[in-house]
Design a protein around this motif. Structure first.
Motif: not given
Length: 99
Positions: A10-21
């Protein structure tokens, strides 16, 4: 980034993954491993997120611009088909008028 990976999350998962990275002391590869995603995919998401924020390389398309380009290409294909059909119809009716 392959399209399977881009559509799997999901877009939310991607956004969270990017923020974490971006906020982690870990490497992108380590964060990707922790999340169970490919490092190449996460790097692609990070790169796109930076581009979307105006931090990408010159000429890089934002996500909105990519979507618009996809829609415009689809519309061009539809219009090209319509032109061919109209051309055939015009030729048909022109021949019919000549009889």
């Amino acid at each position: 980034m392959n399209s399977d990976m881009s559509n799997r999350y999901t877009a939310e998962f991607k956004r969270d993954a990017v923020a974490l990275a971006l906020s982690s002391d870990k490497t992108v590869t380590e964060v990707a491993r922790d999340l169970g995603v490919s490092p190449e995919g996460l790097r692609g998401w990070v790169k796109q997120a930076r581009t979307d924020r105006g931090e990408g390389p010159a000429g890089a398309l934002t996500s909105v611009e990519r979507e618009e380009l996809t829609q415009l290409r689809r519309k061009v294909r539809e219009l090209e088909k319509a032109v061919v059909i109209l051309g055939k119809a015009t030729a048909f009716f022109a021949q019919d008028k000549m009889r």
